[in-house]
Design a protein around this motif. Structure first.
Motif, PDB file in Angstrom:
ATOM      1  N   CYS A 125       0.186  -1.379   0.336  1.00  0.00           N
ATOM      2  CA  CYS A 125       0.121   0.344   0.026  1.00  0.00           C
ATOM      3  C   CYS A 125       0.816   0.855  -0.123  1.00  0.00           C
ATOM      4  CB  CYS A 125      -1.061  -0.255   1.335  1.00  0.00           C
ATOM      5  SG  CYS A 125      -2.490   1.542   0.877  1.00  0.00           S
ATOM      6  N   ASP A 128      -4.270   2.374   9.211  1.00  0.00           N
ATOM      7  CA  ASP A 128      -3.163   1.778   9.133  1.00  0.00           C
ATOM      8  C   ASP A 128      -4.454   1.085   7.097  1.00  0.00           C
ATOM      9  OD1 ASP A 128      -2.624  -1.037   7.058  1.00  0.00           O
ATOM     10  OD2 ASP A 128      -1.728  -1.635   8.790  1.00  0.00           O
ATOM     11  N   ALA A 179      -4.367  -0.151   4.039  1.00  0.00           N
ATOM     12  CA  ALA A 179      -3.964  -1.456   3.812  1.00  0.00           C
ATOM     13  C   ALA A 179      -5.530  -2.605   4.564  1.00  0.00           C
ATOM     14  CB  ALA A 179      -3.240  -2.580   3.360  1.00  0.00           C
ATOM     15  N   ALA A 180      -5.141  -2.558   5.870  1.00  0.00           N
ATOM     16  CA  ALA A 180      -5.720  -3.214   6.494  1.00  0.00           C
ATOM     17  C   ALA A 180      -7.444  -3.050   6.697  1.00  0.00           C
ATOM     18  CB  ALA A 180      -5.698  -3.170   8.537  1.00  0.00           C
ATOM     19  N   ARG A 181      -8.046  -1.438   6.637  1.00  0.00           N
ATOM     20  CA  ARG A 181      -8.893  -1.003   6.605  1.00  0.00           C
ATOM     21  C   ARG A 181      -9.430  -1.400   4.884  1.00  0.00           C
ATOM     22  NH1 ARG A 181     -10.979   0.807  10.344  1.00  0.00           N
ATOM     23  NH2 ARG A 181     -12.493   2.869   9.765  1.00  0.00           N
ATOM     24  N   GLU A 212      -8.871  -4.034   3.986  1.00  0.00           N
ATOM     25  CA  GLU A 212      -9.387  -5.579   4.401  1.00  0.00           C
ATOM     26  C   GLU A 212     -10.256  -6.235   5.205  1.00  0.00           C
ATOM     27  OE1 GLU A 212      -5.612  -7.778   5.936  1.00  0.00           O
ATOM     28  OE2 GLU A 212      -6.499  -9.860   5.504  1.00  0.00           O
ATOM     29  N   ARG A 213     -10.368  -4.662   5.722  1.00  0.00           N
ATOM     30  CA  ARG A 213     -11.038  -5.204   6.699  1.00  0.00           C
ATOM     31  C   ARG A 213     -12.620  -4.909   5.780  1.00  0.00           C
ATOM     32  NH1 ARG A 213     -11.915  -5.546  12.490  1.00  0.00           N
ATOM     33  NH2 ARG A 213     -13.900  -4.533  12.879  1.00  0.00           N
TER      34      ARG A 213
END
Ligand code: SF4
Ligand code: SF4
Length: 392
Positions: free
Chosen positions: A370, A379, A381-383, A385-386
């Motif tokens: 990202c 974050d 990328a984590a968001r 993915e979520r």
């Protein structure tokens, strides 16, 4: 609501009327029973006397805490609010897949002359046919012959303020008496939208429903000031910054503090917090007439700290860093609808679905790393993915 003065009744009168049976037509069980229980339980803290401000050049006198109906499942909650002097209900064609307007329509039955109704065209509508279709559908669904404020939904820049065909449709609808005033809504790039309204030589739009809260940049306050000086009625939304769960903060009312923060700005006519039930209604309308205090400031500091790990201001700054053009701010807004105080998965999914597929979090699946950077340290990328797990 026409020009007739609001004739609110106080809590005691309301209970009396309810007991006499008249209000059973207004408030059906079990919500009626709940309303009475809530009121009886709150004998020591009656509803406050409503406070009204003028909505820009429209001249409408509106209760400073008005009713955001997007999450309200029961018309009875809205009816109690109207009986207590709340005189502006905000809904949208999009909310609950069109069902929200039906709920508002049921709520205002018999009370239409006591309340102003604001709704919104669909976010993608801009041709004459689309705007007219949306308004006609709203009129039918709401069961009314006019909409007091029709708003173009979810502007992210100045372009949609100036679309000639949109204006032509709204002008026609005004001439036909189907709408009274026109506005826009914005929760991204608010400064540009507010400035476009202020700079418009025709001064076509009368109101702006704008994301405005204690996290807002000073530039938003300045743009509100400028738009209000140009006669635009300012309506604050997202005042409670997503209404996140704050059990960890103990017994504090960050919601009241956040509402008071927005209303301390005299350029803001009113806020429209989303209210699902009697508890939220009581909590929100209680702030009418209350000053913003040092204690409120401390509460907001603590709330700010608590939401820092997941708060997105939808500023869009990170989007320039994404080579695939993911609508990160919109994805985060959709996540907020799913995970914030809204807990509204259908709304979250509908918001996510407004993005073209290539701009959703699906584009991140095979991204090597990202490159988007959040000004608040989220974050991304984590968001994303979520979001794929929750919203796709
Ligand atoms: S992971 Fe980040 S940079 Fe890659 S597509 Fe997704 S948002 Fe864009
Ligand atoms: S993720 Fe960060 S930079 Fe991107 S819109 Fe949200 S707050 Fe702004």
């Amino acid at each position: 609501m026409g020009s007739a003065e609001h004739k609110g009744i106080n809590r005691r009168t309301f209970i009396k009327v309810g007991m006499a049976g008249t209000a059973t037509a207004l408030i059906a069980p079990p919500a009626f029973a709940e309303a009475l229980q809530q009121m009886a339980a709150a004998e020591s803290s009656p509803f406050p006397k409503p406070v009204y401000r003028t909505l820009g050049r429209s001249g409408l006198k509106i209760s400073v805490v008005s009713f955001g109906a997007m999450l309200t499942p029961e018309p009875e909650v809205i009816r109690v609010a109207i009986q207590q002097g709340v005189n502006y209900i905000d809904t949208a064609r999009k909310y609950m897949g069109g069902k929200n307007e039906e709920i508002v329509g049921r709520a205002v039955k018999g009370l239409r002359d006591k309340v102003y109704i604001a709704t919104k065209t669909l976010p993608g509508s801009q041709t004459k046919a689309e705007i007219v279709r949306d308004v006609e559908t709203s009129l039918k669904t709401l069961g009314t012959d006019h909409i007091d404020v029709i708003q173009l939904h979810s502007l992210t820049g100045r372009e949609r303020v100036f679309i000639a065909e949109t204006r032509e449709a709204l002008t026609l609808l005004k001439k036909q008496g189907k709408v009274r005033f026109c506005g826009v809504t914005t929760h991204q790039n608010e400064v540009e939208v507010l400035n476009a309204l202020a700079d418009d030589p025709e001064r076509f739009f009368d109101t702006c429903l704008v994301k405005y809260n204690f996290k807002s940049d000073k530039a938003v306050s300045a743009a509100i000031d400028r738009a209000a000086s140009a006669g635009i009625g300012i309506i604050a939304m997202k005042t409670q910054v997503g209404g996140y769960d704050t059990k960890g903060l103990g017994r504090i009312s960050q919601h009241q503090a956040a509402l008071k923060w927005a209303l301390q700005n005299p350029r803001v006519t009113m806020a429209i917090p989303g209210m699902k039930n009697m508890t939220q209604l009581r909590e929100d309308i209680a702030v009418m007439g209350m000053p913003f205090t040092y204690a409120d400031l401390r509460r907001l500091d603590r709330y700010d700290e608590a939401i820092a790990p997941f708060y997105c201001s939808f500023c869009g700054s990170c989007e320039n860093g994404c080579p695939r053009g993911v609508g990160i701010a919109t994805v985060n807004r959709a996540l907020m609808y799913a995970e914030g105080g809204y807990h509204d998965l259908p709304l979250a999914r509908a918001t996510y679905a407004e993005l073209p597929r290539q701009a959703t979090a699906a584009a991140c699946i095979d991204c090597a790393g990202c490159a988007a950077r959040c000004v608040n340290g989220l974050d991304i990328a984590a968001r994303m993915e979520r979001a794929r797990g929750t919203l796709a």
